[in-house]
Design a protein around this motif. Structure first.
Motif, PDB file in Angstrom:
ATOM      1  N   PRO A   1      22.583 -27.755 -13.210  1.00  0.00           N
ATOM      2  CA  PRO A   1      22.823 -26.417 -13.771  1.00  0.00           C
ATOM      3  C   PRO A   1      22.924 -25.384 -12.648  1.00  0.00           C
ATOM      4  CG  PRO A   1      20.958 -27.481 -14.835  1.00  0.00           C
ATOM      5  CD  PRO A   1      21.337 -28.333 -13.670  1.00  0.00           C
ATOM      6  N   ARG A   2      23.782 -24.390 -12.850  1.00  0.00           N
ATOM      7  CA  ARG A   2      23.960 -23.327 -11.862  1.00  0.00           C
ATOM      8  C   ARG A   2      23.649 -21.989 -12.503  1.00  0.00           C
ATOM      9  NH1 ARG A   2      29.836 -25.035  -9.841  1.00  0.00           N
ATOM     10  NH2 ARG A   2      29.702 -26.665 -11.352  1.00  0.00           N
ATOM     11  N   THR A   3      22.992 -21.145 -11.782  1.00  0.00           N
ATOM     12  CA  THR A   3      22.678 -19.823 -12.306  1.00  0.00           C
ATOM     13  C   THR A   3      23.381 -18.771 -11.467  1.00  0.00           C
ATOM     14  OG1 THR A   3      20.706 -19.711 -10.927  1.00  0.00           O
ATOM     15  CG2 THR A   3      20.418 -20.558 -13.157  1.00  0.00           C
ATOM     16  N   PHE A   4      23.949 -17.794 -12.135  1.00  0.00           N
ATOM     17  CA  PHE A   4      24.619 -16.685 -11.479  1.00  0.00           C
ATOM     18  C   PHE A   4      23.948 -15.393 -11.919  1.00  0.00           C
ATOM     19  CE2 PHE A   4      27.788 -20.019 -11.835  1.00  0.00           C
ATOM     20  CZ  PHE A   4      28.318 -20.053 -10.553  1.00  0.00           C
TER      21      PHE A   4
ATOM     22  N   TYR B   1      23.157 -16.712  -5.675  1.00  0.00           N
ATOM     23  CA  TYR B   1      23.627 -17.923  -6.357  1.00  0.00           C
ATOM     24  C   TYR B   1      22.623 -19.025  -6.088  1.00  0.00           C
ATOM     25  CZ  TYR B   1      26.243 -22.258  -6.877  1.00  0.00           C
ATOM     26  OH  TYR B   1      26.637 -23.520  -7.219  1.00  0.00           O
TER      27      TYR B   1
ATOM     28  N   ARG C   1      21.145 -23.122  -7.491  1.00  0.00           N
ATOM     29  CA  ARG C   1      21.241 -24.301  -8.349  1.00  0.00           C
ATOM     30  C   ARG C   1      19.886 -24.528  -8.985  1.00  0.00           C
ATOM     31  NH1 ARG C   1      25.648 -27.785  -7.648  1.00  0.00           N
ATOM     32  NH2 ARG C   1      27.045 -27.103  -6.025  1.00  0.00           N
TER      33      ARG C   1
ATOM     34  N   GLN D   1      33.062 -25.332 -15.877  1.00  0.00           N
ATOM     35  CA  GLN D   1      31.909 -24.943 -16.680  1.00  0.00           C
ATOM     36  C   GLN D   1      30.717 -24.601 -15.797  1.00  0.00           C
ATOM     37  OE1 GLN D   1      31.966 -24.738 -20.067  1.00  0.00           O
ATOM     38  NE2 GLN D   1      34.109 -25.355 -20.042  1.00  0.00           N
ATOM     39  N   SER D   2      29.910 -23.668 -16.268  1.00  0.00           N
ATOM     40  CA  SER D   2      28.618 -23.362 -15.653  1.00  0.00           C
ATOM     41  C   SER D   2      27.555 -23.591 -16.710  1.00  0.00           C
ATOM     42  CB  SER D   2      28.565 -21.907 -15.177  1.00  0.00           C
ATOM     43  OG  SER D   2      29.459 -21.714 -14.118  1.00  0.00           O
TER      44      SER D   2
ATOM     45  N   ALA E   1      23.577 -23.542 -17.950  1.00  0.00           N
ATOM     46  CA  ALA E   1      22.307 -22.875 -17.667  1.00  0.00           C
ATOM     47  C   ALA E   1      21.151 -23.864 -17.633  1.00  0.00           C
ATOM     48  CB  ALA E   1      22.032 -21.799 -18.711  1.00  0.00           C
TER      49      ALA E   1
END
Length: 196
Positions: A24-27, A46, A48, A150-151, A153
């Protein structure tokens, strides 16, 4: 692979592999505008997420149907859960699982588990020949359908995307065929005969 072209009578051939880790990646939220109309500058942050998710997949080549499962780790316990899903989805006949020689596939606990499930038989592909596993081709299609652009959460969103993409791909599944078909033969338009 003879299992692909001439499987034993009454047997099911399944190509299995793991994909991942999907992380999952958080922005940060996009910076807004100040009341006087200037853009608020925000430091880029940014990261991970700490939760990794692995996707287990098994392609039944006779009809092109796929069974997937997400897990938080790639180990023997989750691999055995995946094998149980494969066995439940194929209630009759022997199941030949074509897979790579990963430590979780050939561990003592997995071999002990397989002794109590005699219908499942492992067929290990040679080291460095992952292209022999038809699951690799299905992963390419799956990445486009579920993961591209896709990103996520968290692991729940990865699981949802996996289930949705698998059901969509299974709705249009066809048998997977080993090898390429012969190229079409082209008839020449004109024939010239030269006389000397």
């Amino acid at each position: 692979m003879e299992l692909y072209t001439c499987p034993p009578d009454g047997a099911t051939v399944v190509c299995a592999d793991e994909l991942g880790p999907v992380i999952p990646r958080t922005f940060p939220p996009a910076p807004g505008w100040s009341p006087d109309g200037h853009r608020i500058k925000n430091e880029i942050d940014y990261s991970r997420g700490p939760e990794k998710t692995w996707v287990y997949g098994g392609l039944r080549i006779a009809d092109g149907q796929e069974i997937t499962m997400t897990a938080s780790s790639r180990n023997s316990a989750y691999y055995q859960q995946f094998l149980q899903k494969l066995e439940d989805a194929n209630p009759t006949g022997d199941i030949y699982v074509v897979t790579d020689n990963l430590s979780s596939h050939n561990s003592i606990s997995t071999r002990t588990w397989l002794e109590s499930h005699p219908r499942i038989r492992h067929v290990f592909i040679p080291v460095g020949a992952c292209w022999l596993n038809l699951q690799e081709g299905w992963w390419r299609i799956f990445r486009k359908a579920a993961l591209a652009g896709q990103s996520f959460a968290g692991p729940d969103e990865i699981d949802q995307a996996t289930r949705l993409a698998t059901s969509q791909l299974n709705a249009r599944a066809r048998p997977w065929i080993w090898g390429r078909s012969a190229p079409p033969t082209r008839r020449p338009r004109r024939r010239y005969v030269y006389r000397l």
